[in-house]
Scaffold this active site. Structure first.
Site, PDB file in Angstrom:
ATOM      1  N   LYS A   1       6.625   5.722   7.629  1.00 30.08           N
ATOM      2  CA  LYS A   1       6.672   4.152   7.966  1.00 30.08           C
ATOM      3  C   LYS A   1       6.666   3.550   6.494  1.00 30.08           C
ATOM      4  CE  LYS A   1       2.751   1.584   9.063  1.00 30.08           C
ATOM      5  NZ  LYS A   1       2.483   0.717   8.046  1.00 30.08           N
ATOM      6  N   ASN A   2       5.851   4.000   5.772  1.00 30.03           N
ATOM      7  CA  ASN A   2       5.432   3.140   4.556  1.00 30.03           C
ATOM      8  C   ASN A   2       6.686   3.336   3.656  1.00 30.03           C
ATOM      9  OD1 ASN A   2       3.463   1.973   5.665  1.00 30.03           O
ATOM     10  ND2 ASN A   2       1.796   3.199   4.539  1.00 30.03           N
TER      11      ASN A   2
ATOM     12  N   ARG B   1      -5.714  -9.656   1.904  1.00 28.67           N
ATOM     13  CA  ARG B   1      -4.496  -8.965   1.315  1.00 28.67           C
ATOM     14  C   ARG B   1      -3.550 -10.127   0.510  1.00 28.67           C
ATOM     15  NH1 ARG B   1      -2.215  -4.655   5.605  1.00 28.67           N
ATOM     16  NH2 ARG B   1      -1.313  -3.939   3.959  1.00 28.67           N
TER      17      ARG B   1
ATOM     18  N   ARG C   1       2.698   0.521  16.049  1.00 30.94           N
ATOM     19  CA  ARG C   1       3.375   0.084  14.960  1.00 30.94           C
ATOM     20  C   ARG C   1       3.505   1.253  13.793  1.00 30.94           C
ATOM     21  NH1 ARG C   1      -0.284  -2.769  11.083  1.00 30.94           N
ATOM     22  NH2 ARG C   1       1.259  -2.164  10.046  1.00 30.94           N
TER      23      ARG C   1
ATOM     24  N   ARG D   1       2.844  -7.643   7.813  1.00 33.72           N
ATOM     25  CA  ARG D   1       2.962  -7.958   6.524  1.00 33.72           C
ATOM     26  C   ARG D   1       3.923  -7.301   5.512  1.00 33.72           C
ATOM     27  NH1 ARG D   1      -1.083  -9.966   3.795  1.00 33.72           N
ATOM     28  NH2 ARG D   1      -0.224  -8.840   2.146  1.00 33.72           N
TER      29      ARG D   1
ATOM     30  N   ILE E   1      -1.301 -11.891  -2.287  1.00 37.81           N
ATOM     31  CA  ILE E   1       0.314 -11.354  -2.746  1.00 37.81           C
ATOM     32  C   ILE E   1       0.419 -12.004  -4.291  1.00 37.81           C
ATOM     33  CG2 ILE E   1       1.718 -10.981  -0.706  1.00 37.81           C
ATOM     34  CD1 ILE E   1       2.344 -14.159  -1.491  1.00 37.81           C
TER      35      ILE E   1
ATOM     36  N   CYS F   1      -4.928  -9.642   7.579  1.00 32.22           N
ATOM     37  CA  CYS F   1      -5.076  -8.967   8.846  1.00 32.22           C
ATOM     38  C   CYS F   1      -6.515  -8.444   9.041  1.00 32.22           C
ATOM     39  CB  CYS F   1      -3.951  -8.033   8.983  1.00 32.22           C
ATOM     40  SG  CYS F   1      -4.179  -6.673   7.707  1.00 32.22           S
TER      41      CYS F   1
ATOM     42  N   ASP G   1      -5.615   4.594   4.341  1.00 35.66           N
ATOM     43  CA  ASP G   1      -5.024   4.697   5.535  1.00 35.66           C
ATOM     44  C   ASP G   1      -5.412   6.099   6.401  1.00 35.66           C
ATOM     45  OD1 ASP G   1      -3.605   2.704   4.966  1.00 35.66           O
ATOM     46  OD2 ASP G   1      -1.711   3.490   4.722  1.00 35.66           O
TER      47      ASP G   1
HETATM   48  C1  LIG Z   1       3.621  -1.099   4.452  1.00 29.43           C
HETATM   49  C2  LIG Z   1       2.921  -0.369   3.243  1.00 29.43           C
HETATM   50  O1  LIG Z   1       3.126   0.553   2.580  1.00 29.43           O
HETATM   51  N1  LIG Z   1       1.543  -0.650   3.541  1.00 29.43           N
HETATM   52  C3  LIG Z   1       0.596   0.142   2.747  1.00 29.43           C
HETATM   53  C4  LIG Z   1       0.556  -0.511   1.301  1.00 29.43           C
HETATM   54  O2  LIG Z   1       0.003  -1.785   1.745  1.00 29.43           O
HETATM   55  P1  LIG Z   1      -0.209  -2.943   0.737  1.00 29.43           P
HETATM   56  O3  LIG Z   1       1.314  -2.573  -0.297  1.00 29.43           O
HETATM   57  O4  LIG Z   1      -0.185  -3.974   1.251  1.00 29.43           O
HETATM   58  O5  LIG Z   1      -1.398  -2.507  -0.061  1.00 29.43           O
HETATM   59  P2  LIG Z   1      -1.843  -2.601  -1.673  1.00 29.43           P
HETATM   60  O6  LIG Z   1      -1.807  -1.613  -2.372  1.00 29.43           O
HETATM   61  O7  LIG Z   1      -0.916  -3.946  -2.224  1.00 29.43           O
HETATM   62  O8  LIG Z   1      -3.186  -3.285  -1.551  1.00 29.43           O
HETATM   63  C5  LIG Z   1      -4.315  -2.798  -2.122  1.00 29.43           C
HETATM   64  C6  LIG Z   1      -5.292  -3.400  -2.438  1.00 29.43           C
HETATM   65  O9  LIG Z   1      -4.800  -4.466  -3.507  1.00 29.43           O
HETATM   66  C7  LIG Z   1      -4.853  -5.809  -3.080  1.00 29.43           C
HETATM   67  N2  LIG Z   1      -3.956  -6.860  -3.531  1.00 29.43           N
HETATM   68  C8  LIG Z   1      -2.590  -6.378  -3.360  1.00 29.43           C
HETATM   69  C9  LIG Z   1      -1.586  -7.093  -3.756  1.00 29.43           C
HETATM   70  C10 LIG Z   1      -1.947  -8.287  -4.510  1.00 29.43           C
HETATM   71  O10 LIG Z   1      -0.837  -9.036  -4.839  1.00 29.43           O
HETATM   72  N3  LIG Z   1      -3.183  -8.575  -4.759  1.00 29.43           N
HETATM   73  C11 LIG Z   1      -4.212  -7.934  -4.342  1.00 29.43           C
HETATM   74  O11 LIG Z   1      -5.275  -8.298  -4.652  1.00 29.43           O
HETATM   75  C12 LIG Z   1      -5.191  -5.757  -1.629  1.00 29.43           C
HETATM   76  O12 LIG Z   1      -5.742  -7.065  -1.086  1.00 29.43           O
HETATM   77  C13 LIG Z   1      -5.783  -4.531  -1.281  1.00 29.43           C
HETATM   78  O13 LIG Z   1      -7.180  -4.517  -1.521  1.00 29.43           O
HETATM   79  O14 LIG Z   1      -0.497   0.174   0.487  1.00 29.43           O
HETATM   80  C14 LIG Z   1      -1.894   0.428   1.084  1.00 29.43           C
HETATM   81  C15 LIG Z   1      -2.903   1.116   0.261  1.00 29.43           C
HETATM   82  O15 LIG Z   1      -2.509   2.277   0.252  1.00 29.43           O
HETATM   83  C16 LIG Z   1      -1.634   1.063   2.622  1.00 29.43           C
HETATM   84  O16 LIG Z   1      -3.160   0.923   3.019  1.00 29.43           O
HETATM   85  C17 LIG Z   1      -0.854   0.452   3.448  1.00 29.43           C
HETATM   86  O17 LIG Z   1      -0.638   1.148   4.612  1.00 29.43           O
HETATM   87  C1  LIG Z   2      -2.196  -0.677   6.749  1.00 28.13           C
HETATM   88  C2  LIG Z   2      -1.409  -0.161   7.263  1.00 28.13           C
HETATM   89  O1  LIG Z   2      -0.123  -0.905   7.125  1.00 28.13           O
HETATM   90  P1  LIG Z   2       0.412  -2.155   6.832  1.00 28.13           P
HETATM   91  O2  LIG Z   2       0.327  -2.326   5.304  1.00 28.13           O
HETATM   92  O3  LIG Z   2       1.668  -2.277   7.382  1.00 28.13           O
HETATM   93  O4  LIG Z   2      -0.590  -3.160   7.360  1.00 28.13           O
HETATM   94  C3  LIG Z   2      -1.267   1.165   7.509  1.00 28.13           C
HETATM   95  O5  LIG Z   2      -0.198   1.804   7.692  1.00 28.13           O
HETATM   96  O6  LIG Z   2      -2.334   1.597   7.628  1.00 28.13           O
END
Ligand SMILES: CC(=O)N[C@H]1[C@@H](OP(=O)(O)OP(=O)(O)OC[C@H]2O[C@@H](n3ccc(=O)[nH]c3=O)[C@H](O)[C@@H]2O)O[C@H](CO)[C@@H](O)[C@@H]1O
Ligand SMILES: C=C(OP(=O)(O)O)C(=O)O
Length: 416
Positions: free
Chosen positions: A24-25, A122, A397, A93, A124, A117, A305
């Protein structure tokens, strides 16, 4: 929304083999990256998941023509819009991953802000800092983020945290930038490598994906290609835990062993036997496994995860486990549900102290997020009696036909 639930009953040790689906990711950013080319893209091993359908809906909104059948997704895009509306982004997201490609392609993107969520707020900010460093003007208002750039220019970007999404979004934004972009403290997850491989096949010049420094040399255009996505290491890990905690003997097929090393290491440490076979990984469980200390970390550390699933396993381990969640600030929503099933868990800040109990008891519970839901299914397999899991749309999902794959291994689970 149709309210479906899983009924899970105490099951015999799981036996047989299970084929893991595409990740998925990986698929989500790769579909978003398809927006970077007007050529035909053919993607193979695409899992039939709710999130994949949302991403397809989103790129269709931008003008894509998609044909999705038998795990093959054909995409042809003539971009007609720069805006991703709230109705589409709020569903998932990962929708925000279209910002980098749209900005790169058209110099303008307006994407609804993704909300928080169940697992955390989370933000950006790191994505936006990256776009700004490349020369985009960012404005935020009325729930939207708008990015504009006459042209993007390659720069050095240091990420304060190795965010998976920010690394992917910046990598995609930088493919057409003038000169060279360097992302430092980049995420190293296998899904980043898969995305870079896909982009490089299309004609991008990306080096270093899979390390903490990624170098992107801007190119003029990307062409259509065919690509097979990597197997889902989290689905693989979830089935490994299912085999382990039921004392089963299961062959996990279609898994890249290197991607699940942190999971193998922990399962082996607590007494599970895992061996590599030509067709996959054989997991031989025992019901007398030991407690573990686990700390989630960015790859190659233990994946967040898989934290909920490992916690489900530790609820009946011999001894006391300490599970520390360092990636997300609030990823313990499954704890209260596991406690309803008889688990002994105490939360202190980002740590959960899990004292193994003799057995769990089936109860009515709810999936609060995707992996929390998976953890409850696992707990249901070993709990006395019947477990009724509500809100399983979260599970759909990210797991392809989870109940059918488990049933094939002898689990007693059905969807109502
Ligand atoms: C679709 C997808 O691939 N989802 C994965 C992706 O989520 P995702 O890409 O959202 O996860 P991130 O690695 O960005 O997030 C990790 C941490 O960084 C923080 N953060 C992130 C971005 C930002 O701009 N600022 C900030 O502070 C987040 O709040 C979190 O605490 O990686 C996560 C960490 O392995 C996984 O749990 C999710 O399954
Ligand atoms: C947190 C997950 O996905 P997402 O970043 O899409 O919410 C996940 O795959 O466990």
């Amino acid at each position: 929304m149709i309210r479906t639930k899983f009924i899970v009953e105490k099951s015999p040790p799981l036996k047989g083999s299970v084929k893991i689906s595409g990740a998925k990711n990986s698929v989500l950013p790769i579909i978003a990256a398809s927006l970077l080319s007007s050529g035909e893209i053919v993607l193979d091993d695409i899992p039939t998941l709710k999130d994949v359908n949302v991403m397809i809906e989103l790129i269709k909104h931008f003008g894509a023509i998609c044909d999705f059948e038998n795990e093959k997704l054909k995409i042809k895009i003539d971009i007609k819009d720069v805006e991703a509306p709230y109705e589409l982004v709020k569903k998932m997201r990962a929708s925000f991953l279209v910002m980098g490609p749209i900005l790169a392609r058209l110099g303008h993107a307006k994407i609804s802000m993704p909300g928080g969520c169940a697992i955390g707020s989370r933000p950006i900010d790191l994505h936006l800092k990256g776009f700004q460093t490349l020369g985009a003007d960012i404005t935020i208002g009325h729930g939207y983020v708008e990015a504009r750039a006459q042209k993007l220019t390659g720069k050095k970007i240091y990420l304060d945290f190795p965010s998976v999404g920010a690394t992917e979004n910046i990598m995609m934004a930088a493919v057409f930038a003038d000169g060279i972009t360097i992302i430092e403290n980049a995420a190293e997850e296998p899904e980043i490598v898969d995305l870079a491989n896909f982009l490089n096949k299309m004609g991008a010049k990306i080096k270093g994906a899979g390390t903490d420094t990624i170098r992107i040399e801007g190119v003029k255009e990307l062409k259509g290609v065919e690509h097979t996505v990597i197997p889902d290491r989290i689905e693989a890990g979830t089935f490994m835990v299912a085999a382990a905690m039921t004392g089963g003997n299961v062959l996990i097929e279609n898994v890249i062993v290197d991607h699940v090393r942190p999971i193998i290491a922990k399962l082996t440490e607590c007494g599970i036997k895992i061996t590599e076979e030509p067709k996959g990984l054989r997991v031989k469980g025992t019901k007398n496994y030991k407690a573990l200390d686990i700390k989630t970390l960015p790859y190659p550390g233990f994946p967040t995860d898989m934290q909920a699933q490992m916690m489900a396993m530790m609820t009946v381990a011999k001894g006391t486990s300490v599970i520390i969640e360092t990636v997300f600030e609030n990823r313990f929503m499954h704890v209260d549900e596991l406690k309803r099933m008889g688990a002994n868990i105490k939360i202190e800040g980002r740590s959960a102290v899990v004292t193994g109990v003799d057995h769990l008891t089936g109860a009515e519970v709810k999936a609060t997020d995707l992996r929390a839901g998976a953890a409850l299914v696992l707990a249901g397999l070993i709990a006395e009696g019947k477990t009724e899991i509500n809100d399983i749309y979260h599970i759909d999902r990210g797991y392809v036909k989870m109940e059918e794959k488990l049933k094939n291994l002898g689990a007693i689970i059905y969807r109502i």
